[in-house]
Each structure stands twice: as structure tokens, then as C-alpha cells.
Design a protein around this motif. Structure first.
Motif, PDB file in Angstrom:
ATOM      1  N   GLU A  17       0.652  -1.052   0.079  1.00  0.00           N
ATOM      2  CA  GLU A  17       0.029  -0.063   0.087  1.00  0.00           C
ATOM      3  C   GLU A  17       0.944   1.352   0.020  1.00  0.00           C
ATOM      4  N   LEU A  18       2.127   1.421   0.818  1.00  0.00           N
ATOM      5  CA  LEU A  18       2.586   2.414   0.886  1.00  0.00           C
ATOM      6  C   LEU A  18       3.370   2.541  -0.563  1.00  0.00           C
ATOM      7  N   ARG A  19       3.905   1.759  -1.224  1.00  0.00           N
ATOM      8  CA  ARG A  19       4.609   1.626  -2.585  1.00  0.00           C
ATOM      9  C   ARG A  19       3.554   2.314  -3.571  1.00  0.00           C
ATOM     10  N   GLN A  20       2.263   1.727  -3.288  1.00  0.00           N
ATOM     11  CA  GLN A  20       1.105   2.334  -4.302  1.00  0.00           C
ATOM     12  C   GLN A  20       0.768   3.855  -4.100  1.00  0.00           C
ATOM     13  N   GLN A  21       0.939   4.138  -2.849  1.00  0.00           N
ATOM     14  CA  GLN A  21       0.682   5.536  -2.517  1.00  0.00           C
ATOM     15  C   GLN A  21       1.809   6.380  -2.996  1.00  0.00           C
ATOM     16  N   PHE A  22       3.070   5.868  -2.695  1.00  0.00           N
ATOM     17  CA  PHE A  22       4.313   6.904  -2.951  1.00  0.00           C
ATOM     18  C   PHE A  22       4.458   7.145  -4.621  1.00  0.00           C
ATOM     19  N   ALA A  23       3.940   6.054  -5.219  1.00  0.00           N
ATOM     20  CA  ALA A  23       3.750   6.143  -6.677  1.00  0.00           C
ATOM     21  C   ALA A  23       2.710   6.788  -7.289  1.00  0.00           C
ATOM     22  N   ASN A  24       1.885   7.423  -6.709  1.00  0.00           N
ATOM     23  CA  ASN A  24       0.801   8.001  -7.223  1.00  0.00           C
ATOM     24  C   ASN A  24       1.086   9.769  -6.819  1.00  0.00           C
ATOM     25  N   PRO A  25       1.042  10.491  -8.015  1.00  0.00           N
ATOM     26  CA  PRO A  25       1.347  11.973  -7.988  1.00  0.00           C
ATOM     27  C   PRO A  25       0.299  12.722  -7.162  1.00  0.00           C
ATOM     28  N   VAL A  26      -0.765  12.293  -6.694  1.00  0.00           N
ATOM     29  CA  VAL A  26      -1.596  12.913  -5.910  1.00  0.00           C
ATOM     30  C   VAL A  26      -0.980  12.973  -4.646  1.00  0.00           C
ATOM     31  N   PHE A  27      -0.212  12.220  -4.066  1.00  0.00           N
ATOM     32  CA  PHE A  27       0.356  12.107  -2.497  1.00  0.00           C
ATOM     33  C   PHE A  27       1.278  13.418  -2.815  1.00  0.00           C
ATOM     34  N   TRP A  28       2.041  13.530  -3.811  1.00  0.00           N
ATOM     35  CA  TRP A  28       3.175  14.733  -3.815  1.00  0.00           C
ATOM     36  C   TRP A  28       2.401  16.015  -3.939  1.00  0.00           C
ATOM     37  N   VAL A  29       1.163  15.695  -4.788  1.00  0.00           N
ATOM     38  CA  VAL A  29       0.781  17.256  -4.730  1.00  0.00           C
ATOM     39  C   VAL A  29      -0.032  17.763  -3.548  1.00  0.00           C
ATOM     40  N   VAL A  30      -0.505  16.759  -2.914  1.00  0.00           N
ATOM     41  CA  VAL A  30      -1.348  17.100  -2.013  1.00  0.00           C
ATOM     42  C   VAL A  30      -0.365  17.368  -0.782  1.00  0.00           C
ATOM     43  N   PHE A  31       0.774  16.849  -0.875  1.00  0.00           N
ATOM     44  CA  PHE A  31       1.857  17.223   0.157  1.00  0.00           C
ATOM     45  C   PHE A  31       2.416  18.611   0.108  1.00  0.00           C
ATOM     46  N   SER A  32       2.776  18.936  -1.048  1.00  0.00           N
ATOM     47  CA  SER A  32       3.354  20.143  -1.462  1.00  0.00           C
ATOM     48  C   SER A  32       2.311  21.214  -1.263  1.00  0.00           C
ATOM     49  N   VAL A  33       1.113  21.077  -1.465  1.00  0.00           N
ATOM     50  CA  VAL A  33      -0.077  22.142  -1.243  1.00  0.00           C
ATOM     51  C   VAL A  33      -0.062  22.291   0.319  1.00  0.00           C
ATOM     52  N   PHE A  34      -0.138  21.367   1.001  1.00  0.00           N
ATOM     53  CA  PHE A  34      -0.205  21.247   2.480  1.00  0.00           C
ATOM     54  C   PHE A  34       0.716  22.011   3.301  1.00  0.00           C
ATOM     55  N   ALA A  35       1.915  21.795   2.794  1.00  0.00           N
ATOM     56  CA  ALA A  35       3.215  22.098   3.352  1.00  0.00           C
ATOM     57  C   ALA A  35       3.387  23.559   2.962  1.00  0.00           C
ATOM     58  N   LEU A  36       2.999  24.063   1.877  1.00  0.00           N
ATOM     59  CA  LEU A  36       3.071  25.691   1.286  1.00  0.00           C
ATOM     60  C   LEU A  36       1.936  26.452   2.210  1.00  0.00           C
ATOM     61  N   LEU A  37       0.929  25.832   2.187  1.00  0.00           N
ATOM     62  CA  LEU A  37      -0.305  26.382   2.803  1.00  0.00           C
ATOM     63  C   LEU A  37       0.162  26.880   4.691  1.00  0.00           C
ATOM     64  N   ALA A  38       0.868  25.563   4.965  1.00  0.00           N
ATOM     65  CA  ALA A  38       1.426  25.998   6.357  1.00  0.00           C
ATOM     66  C   ALA A  38       2.484  26.801   6.368  1.00  0.00           C
ATOM     67  N   PHE A  39       3.221  26.944   5.504  1.00  0.00           N
ATOM     68  CA  PHE A  39       4.244  27.908   5.460  1.00  0.00           C
ATOM     69  C   PHE A  39       3.982  29.203   5.461  1.00  0.00           C
ATOM     70  N   GLY A  40       2.973  29.180   4.582  1.00  0.00           N
ATOM     71  CA  GLY A  40       2.256  30.755   4.447  1.00  0.00           C
ATOM     72  C   GLY A  40       1.456  31.140   5.781  1.00  0.00           C
ATOM     73  N   ALA A  41       1.018  30.455   6.292  1.00  0.00           N
ATOM     74  CA  ALA A  41       0.418  30.935   7.763  1.00  0.00           C
ATOM     75  C   ALA A  41       1.282  31.089   8.782  1.00  0.00           C
ATOM     76  N   ALA A  42       2.518  30.538   8.697  1.00  0.00           N
ATOM     77  CA  ALA A  42       3.431  30.501   9.843  1.00  0.00           C
ATOM     78  C   ALA A  42       4.287  31.637   9.588  1.00  0.00           C
ATOM     79  N   SER A  43       4.592  32.181   8.294  1.00  0.00           N
ATOM     80  CA  SER A  43       5.509  33.158   7.942  1.00  0.00           C
ATOM     81  C   SER A  43       4.941  34.596   7.702  1.00  0.00           C
ATOM     82  N   SER A  44       3.447  34.571   7.424  1.00  0.00           N
ATOM     83  CA  SER A  44       2.748  35.926   6.910  1.00  0.00           C
ATOM     84  C   SER A  44       1.483  35.696   7.542  1.00  0.00           C
ATOM     85  N   ASP A  45       0.847  37.182   7.756  1.00  0.00           N
ATOM     86  CA  ASP A  45      -0.439  37.370   8.154  1.00  0.00           C
ATOM     87  C   ASP A  45      -1.510  37.532   7.082  1.00  0.00           C
ATOM     88  N   ALA A  46      -0.998  37.147   5.746  1.00  0.00           N
ATOM     89  CA  ALA A  46      -1.830  36.995   4.651  1.00  0.00           C
ATOM     90  C   ALA A  46      -2.420  35.712   4.626  1.00  0.00           C
TER      91      ALA A  46
END
Length: 273
Positions: free
Chosen positions: A9-38
Motif C-alpha cells: 500500500e505504501l508503494r502504491q501511494q508513493f507512486a501516485n502523483p496525488v500524494f506529492w501534490v497534496v503534500f506540497s499544497v499542504f506544506a506551502l499553505l502551512a508555510f504561508g500561515a506561519a510566515s505571513s499574516d496574509a
């Protein structure tokens, strides 16, 4: 066999581009919330330090509602993938145990959702080190609030929400019904939060809030700025009871998924005349 299915299951999920897209979006959203009032999740932070334990806990808690999306994609999807791809029969012609198959799929999906929330924590941490953040608004950086929020809020909530959607997906064999379950759960949380907003019933709201944030707010309601800059909410009282209640419900739903699981493609359906 559990470990083999979990690793698959882990191999299947890591091979799925959806995981990396969601990971990047969530991490960038958290980065923006921590570094800016915007970018704000759960309101402004006032005069509290940007990297205060209180702020870290509530920033990570602000992603809990978004974590429902993770539970649908990675946990509900894991329950239905073999049936949607018409490969379930290949699994069930082998001597795989129902317990290993289900819990291996669930553990794999839960692990991927947990990794994305770990990316959220890393995004918040990175945001506090940006050069445009006022150094006067920063205090000592410690791992304690991140670990506390992940262990007390994020992982228990992912476990409960994942067990709920996993049970729905296993029982109905329908992603549509899983989404209906998400909507029903969100409506339930909204209604109970509104009904228990009164001061006399706030303790009830702290217990029945599946996210646990009402209990955290109750524990830190009268904290001073100094306390918010240095302390972590105590895991006691309403917060401890809340976590025990919803973890127990998650375990019960996971057991129900095991009991309701059938190997036929249709799953459980209503009888028709």
C-alpha cells in the motif's frame, strides 16, 4: 501478510502523483500561515510570538478540517482501490486473511495522511525561520509543541476520521456514500458546536468535539500572553476525556469495518421489493 500488504500500500501511494501534490499544497499553505499574516487559519495570533507553543498547536489544529480530505483520498481510496480496479478477486483467491488485508490497507492510508500532516508541521517550522518574519515576534524554537500537536490532536483525529470513512467505504463499496458521510460528519460537528457555544454547556462541547480543539480552547481560555508563549496545553481533564472518547469510537468503527467486510463486489445494499 499484514506487513506485505502494508508495504504494498505504501508503494502504491508513493507512486501516485496525488500524494506529492497534496503534500506540497499542504506544506506551502502551512508555510504561508506561519510566515505571513496574509494566510490565516483559525484567526489571528494577536500579540503572541509567531512560534509560541500556543500558536503552533492552533495552527496545526487548523488543518484538522482539511484532514478530512486526506482521509477520503488515502484511507477511503485504499479501501476501494481493488474493487474499483477490478483486482479484488486476485487478492481473495489467495489465502490472505481478512484482518491482514483490511488493516494493512488502513494502516497504509493512515500512514500517508500522517506523512502529509508531518509536512504541515515542517512547513510551519520553516516559515518561522524566514528573514521577513520580525525577530521580535519570535521566541525559542522547540520540538515539544509540534510533537504534542501531532500526538494529541493530529494522529488521533486522523485515526478516528479514517476509521469512520474506511468503515463507510468497506460497507457501501461506494465513494459517493463516503463523501456523503464526510458531509454528514461536518454538519454534525457544526451543529454540536453551535448548540454547545453557551457558557453553561461549554464543557459538553469540549467533550463531544471530535477534533478536540474545543477542549484545547477550554484549557487555555484564561492563559496570559506569557503562558501562551511558553506553555503547552495540559493533557488532562476535558481534553484527556475527549481524546479517549474519540479514539475508542475510532477503534469501534475499525472493528465494525472488519465485521462488515464482504468479498463480493457489491458490498452491503438495501433489500428491494
Amino acid at each position: 501478510m499484514f506487513r506485505s500488504i502494508f508495504a504494498f500500500e505504501l508503494r502504491q501511494q508513493f507512486a501516485n502523483p496525488v500524494f506529492w501534490v497534496v503534500f506540497s499544497v499542504f506544506a506551502l499553505l502551512a508555510f504561508g500561515a506561519a510566515s505571513s499574516d496574509a494566510v490565516q487559519l483559525g484567526g489571528g495570533i494577536g500579540n503572541v510570538n509567531r512560534n509560541a507553543p500556543y500558536v503552533i498547536v492552533f495552527l496545526l489544529g487548523g488543518f484538522i478540517s482539511l484532514a478530512m480530505l486526506l482521509a477520503v483520498i488515502f484511507i477511503g481510496g485504499a479501501a476501494l482501490r481493488d474493487f474499483d480496479n477490478r483486482t479484488a478477486e486476485l487478492f481473495f483467491t489467495t489465502p490472505v486473511k481478512k484482518r491482514d488485508y483490511l488493516f494493512g490497507r488502513f494502516a497504509g492510508g493512515l500512514s500517508m495522511a500522517g506523512l502529509i500532516m508531518l509536512g504541515v508541521a515542517l512547513g510551519i517550522l520553516a516559515g518561522t525561520f524566514m528573514p521577513w518574519v520580525d525577530p521580535q515576534r519570535l521566541g525559542p524554537t522547540t520540538a515539544a509543541p509540534y510533537l504534542w500537536a501531532l500526538a494529541v490532536l493530529i494522529l488521533p483525529n486522523l485515526f478516528f476520521m479514517g476509521a469512520l470513512l474506511f468503515c463507510l467505504a468497506v460497507a457501501t463499496r461506494s465513494m459517493l456514500m463516503t463523501y456523503v458521510g464526510v458531509i454528514a460528519f461536518l454538519v454534525f460537528n457544526l451543529v454540536t458546536g453551535t448548540l454547545t457555544a453557551d457558557l453553561d454547556t461549554r464543557w459538553i462541547g469540549a467533550l463531544i468535539d471530535p477534533y478536540g480543539m474545543a477542549a484545547v480552547e477550554e484549557a487555555t481560555r484564561y492563559w496570559s500572553i506569557s503562558e501562551r508563549n511558553t506553555l503547552i496545553p495540559p493533557l488532562s481533564g476535558s481534553l484527556l476525556i475527549n481524546r479517549a472518547i474519540w479514539m475508542a469510537l475510532g477503534a469501534l468503527l475499525l472493528w465494525a469495518a472488519w465485521r462488515l467486510f464482504r468479498t463480493d463486489r457489491e458490498g452491503w445494499t438495501l433489500r428491494r421489493r
